[in-house]
Design a protein around this motif. Structure first.
Motif, PDB file in Angstrom:
ATOM      1  N   ASP A  73       0.826  -1.210   0.000  1.00 59.21           N
ATOM      2  CA  ASP A  73       0.000   0.000   0.000  1.00 59.21           C
ATOM      3  C   ASP A  73       0.854   1.251   0.000  1.00 59.21           C
ATOM      4  O   ASP A  73       2.038   1.221   0.316  1.00 59.21           O
ATOM      5  CB  ASP A  73      -1.015   0.024   1.145  1.00 59.21           C
ATOM      6  N   VAL A  74       0.207   2.346  -0.400  1.00 57.44           N
ATOM      7  CA  VAL A  74       0.789   3.678  -0.361  1.00 57.44           C
ATOM      8  C   VAL A  74      -0.288   4.555   0.276  1.00 57.44           C
ATOM      9  O   VAL A  74      -1.444   4.541  -0.169  1.00 57.44           O
ATOM     10  CB  VAL A  74       1.129   4.203  -1.772  1.00 57.44           C
ATOM     11  N   VAL A  75       0.086   5.294   1.320  1.00 58.33           N
ATOM     12  CA  VAL A  75      -0.873   6.121   2.054  1.00 58.33           C
ATOM     13  C   VAL A  75      -0.322   7.539   2.127  1.00 58.33           C
ATOM     14  O   VAL A  75       0.848   7.734   2.459  1.00 58.33           O
ATOM     15  CB  VAL A  75      -1.097   5.556   3.477  1.00 58.33           C
ATOM     16  N   GLN A  76      -1.173   8.509   1.818  1.00 56.96           N
ATOM     17  CA  GLN A  76      -0.757   9.908   1.803  1.00 56.96           C
ATOM     18  C   GLN A  76      -1.850  10.770   2.422  1.00 56.96           C
ATOM     19  O   GLN A  76      -3.009  10.675   2.021  1.00 56.96           O
ATOM     20  CB  GLN A  76      -0.519  10.347   0.363  1.00 56.96           C
ATOM     21  N   PRO A  77      -1.504  11.626   3.388  1.00 55.33           N
ATOM     22  CA  PRO A  77      -2.504  12.559   3.924  1.00 55.33           C
ATOM     23  C   PRO A  77      -3.006  13.487   2.821  1.00 55.33           C
ATOM     24  O   PRO A  77      -2.233  13.932   1.974  1.00 55.33           O
ATOM     25  CB  PRO A  77      -1.741  13.359   4.979  1.00 55.33           C
TER      26      PRO A  77
END
Length: 126
Positions: A110-114
């Motif tokens: 996964d890749v998570v970004q605010p």
């Protein structure tokens, strides 16, 4: 009637799982994730039971999830969605990559970004 392709079958399985999970059914993961599941995201455990326990107690299980797009090719399905935890109006942009074998999820990245303030993203995040 034509036979459904592996790509379409995998896409349908992941979409059904996402929809059920987003509605609060964490147990749907037991039918989708293979026991020897491998996790590639830092801090998340591998193994079906450990991963499900981790996810069930993480913010994602209590967040609103708004699916934006799905990309599927052969044994990989990619979901791009907006995750909005309680008390965080902007939330997070998330991309999950799932690999399936014989109708079960065997790997995850996964890749998570605010999500920043709207002024910082004039073309939108999604």
């Amino acid at each position: 009637m034509t036979e459904i392709s592996v790509t379409e079958r995998n896409k349908e399985l992941v979409l059904r799982g996402f929809t059920e999970f987003a509605a609060g059914n964490v147990e749907i993961l037991r039918t989708l994730i293979r026991e020897d599941f491998v996790e590639h995201s830092p801090g998340n455990p591998s193994g079906r039971d450990a991963f499900i326990e981790f996810i069930a107690n993480s913010p994602v299980a209590k967040s609103r999830l708004h699916l934006k797009r799905v990309v599927a090719e052969d044994d990989h399905v990619v979901l791009h969605y907006h995750m909005i935890p309680a008390g965080d109006e902007r939330g997070l942009a998330v991309v999950d990559v799932w690999r399936l074998v014989d109708g079960q999820i065997v790997e995850h990245w996964d890749v998570v970004q605010p999500v920043p303030a709207p002024a910082a993203i004039p073309n939108g995040m999604f």
